[in-house]
Design an enzyme around this catalytic site. Structure first.
Site, mmCIF file in Angstrom:
data_model
loop_
_atom_site.group_PDB
_atom_site.id
_atom_site.type_symbol
_atom_site.label_atom_id
_atom_site.label_comp_id
_atom_site.label_asym_id
_atom_site.label_seq_id
_atom_site.Cartn_x
_atom_site.Cartn_y
_atom_site.Cartn_z
ATOM 1 N N ASN A 10 0.875 -1.174 0.091
ATOM 2 C CA ASN A 10 -0.037 0.101 -0.025
ATOM 3 C C ASN A 10 1.012 1.160 -0.023
ATOM 4 O OD1 ASN A 10 -1.733 2.089 0.515
ATOM 5 N ND2 ASN A 10 -2.263 1.469 2.682
ATOM 6 N N LYS A 12 0.017 4.236 -0.347
ATOM 7 C CA LYS A 12 -0.591 5.402 0.209
ATOM 8 C C LYS A 12 -0.361 6.595 -0.486
ATOM 9 C CE LYS A 12 0.143 3.305 4.713
ATOM 10 N NZ LYS A 12 -0.140 3.323 6.280
ATOM 11 N N HIS A 94 -9.422 1.378 5.108
ATOM 12 C CA HIS A 94 -8.226 1.509 5.953
ATOM 13 C C HIS A 94 -8.466 2.707 7.059
ATOM 14 C CE1 HIS A 94 -4.090 2.796 6.801
ATOM 15 N NE2 HIS A 94 -3.561 1.703 5.941
ATOM 16 N N GLU A 96 -6.598 5.001 8.115
ATOM 17 C CA GLU A 96 -6.451 6.177 7.720
ATOM 18 C C GLU A 96 -7.449 7.054 7.257
ATOM 19 O OE1 GLU A 96 -2.643 5.690 5.501
ATOM 20 O OE2 GLU A 96 -1.579 5.346 7.629
ATOM 21 N N GLU A 164 -5.483 -4.724 10.575
ATOM 22 C CA GLU A 164 -4.201 -3.825 11.000
ATOM 23 C C GLU A 164 -4.600 -3.120 12.441
ATOM 24 O OE1 GLU A 164 -2.097 -2.805 6.839
ATOM 25 O OE2 GLU A 164 -4.078 -1.308 7.070
ATOM 26 N N GLY A 170 2.661 2.208 10.787
ATOM 27 C CA GLY A 170 3.554 3.525 10.500
ATOM 28 C C GLY A 170 4.476 3.604 11.848
ATOM 29 N N SER A 204 3.435 -2.221 10.243
ATOM 30 C CA SER A 204 5.070 -2.198 10.224
ATOM 31 C C SER A 204 5.535 -3.663 10.050
ATOM 32 C CB SER A 204 5.342 -1.901 11.756
ATOM 33 O OG SER A 204 5.210 -0.558 12.145
HETATM 34 P P1 PGA Z 1 2.892 0.459 7.748
HETATM 35 O O1 PGA Z 1 1.516 0.595 7.002
HETATM 36 O O2 PGA Z 1 3.532 -0.864 6.997
HETATM 37 O O3 PGA Z 1 3.570 1.468 7.031
HETATM 38 O O4 PGA Z 1 2.976 0.209 9.081
HETATM 39 C C1 PGA Z 1 0.462 -0.660 6.871
HETATM 40 C C2 PGA Z 1 -0.737 -0.167 6.181
HETATM 41 O O5 PGA Z 1 -1.256 1.121 6.607
HETATM 42 O O6 PGA Z 1 -1.419 -0.657 5.270
#
Ligand code: PGA
Length: 243
Positions: A10, A12, A94, A96, A164, A170, A204
């Protein structure tokens, strides 16, 4: 039908057209992989990435879609448009987007249904916050999100779930193997089509922890954010899924 491992990246809100050389590095690794490989670039790159990945084992996904297929929704993109641009999958719900755009389970459910109607596989994201985990509510929260976000015809369609934990995205923090295994088992129990639905772990995932996470019961793959931006790191995660 058995489940195949899925390693999904992803990107983003990252990536310009100069980034397409990435696929020259990742395509040969994907060709040897035991897993299916998906990359979800920003919508502006869907078409060029789909072109760059023609003839490779890399499939292309979008990061969001609207709940309607067309109409007066300035700035939004429908699932049919994403499919038309070359996507096979779309991430919905997601954390976010749930946080930044106030998306509810009901919104996510409508988006997942729109994705399915357009012939896309929805990757439906669920996950608890740190406060919810610390107060012992993680499984209840995720169960509620799942019940609210799964479309009505879930038993008969192809879909993917991504667990997640919000606090692991992140941050470099990863849920413990025991917590991941417990949550994935809890999700599996609640799926209408448990035997064939892939449940990804995200938060992560890095080259250093991918093999352990992927070896856990009920973990059928990974949704990778930050580490998917780097071709070498993403390739290492693909290799961790076996060849
Ligand atoms: P990350 O993000 O691997 O940077 O923690 C995962 C995601 O949000 O899909």
């Amino acid at each position: 039908m058995s489940r195949r491992t899925l390693i999904a990246g992803n990107w983003k809100m990252n990536g310009l057209s100069g980034a397409l050389g990435y696929f020259d590095a990742v395509a040969p690794v994907a060709a040897q992989a035991a897993a299916d490989i998906l990359v979800c670039p920003p919508a502006t790159l869907l078409y060029p990435v789909a072109r760059a990945c023609e003839g490779t084992r890399i499939r292309v996904g979008a990061q969001d879609c609207h709940a309607h297929q067309s109409g007066a929704h300035t700035g939004d993109l429908s699932a049919s448009m994403l499919r038309d641009a070359g996507a096979s999958h779309v991430i919905v719900g997601h954390s976010e987007r749930r946080a930044d755009h106030g998306e509810s389970d009901r919104n996510v459910q409508a988006k997942a249904a729109a994705a399915i109607a357009a012939g896309l596989v929805p990757v439906i994201c669920v996950g608890e916050t740190l406060a919810e985990r610390e107060s012992g509510e993680a499984i209840d929260v995720v169960a509620r999100q799942l019940a609210g976000s799964l479309p009505d015809n879930s038993a008969t369609v192809d879909l993917v779930i991504a667990y997640e934990p919000v606090w692991a995205i992140g941050t470099g923090l990863v849920a413990s193997p025991a917590d991941v295994a417990d949550m994935h088992a809890a999700i599996r129990e609640r799926l209408p089509n448990p035997a064939t639905t892939c449940i990804l772990y995200g938060g992560s995932v890095k080259p250093a922890n991918a093999a352990e996470l992927l070896s856990l019961a009920d973990v059928d793959g990974a949704l990778v954010g930050g580490a998917s931006l780097d071709a070498a790191d993403f390739s290492a995660i693909i290799r961790a899924a076996g060849s």
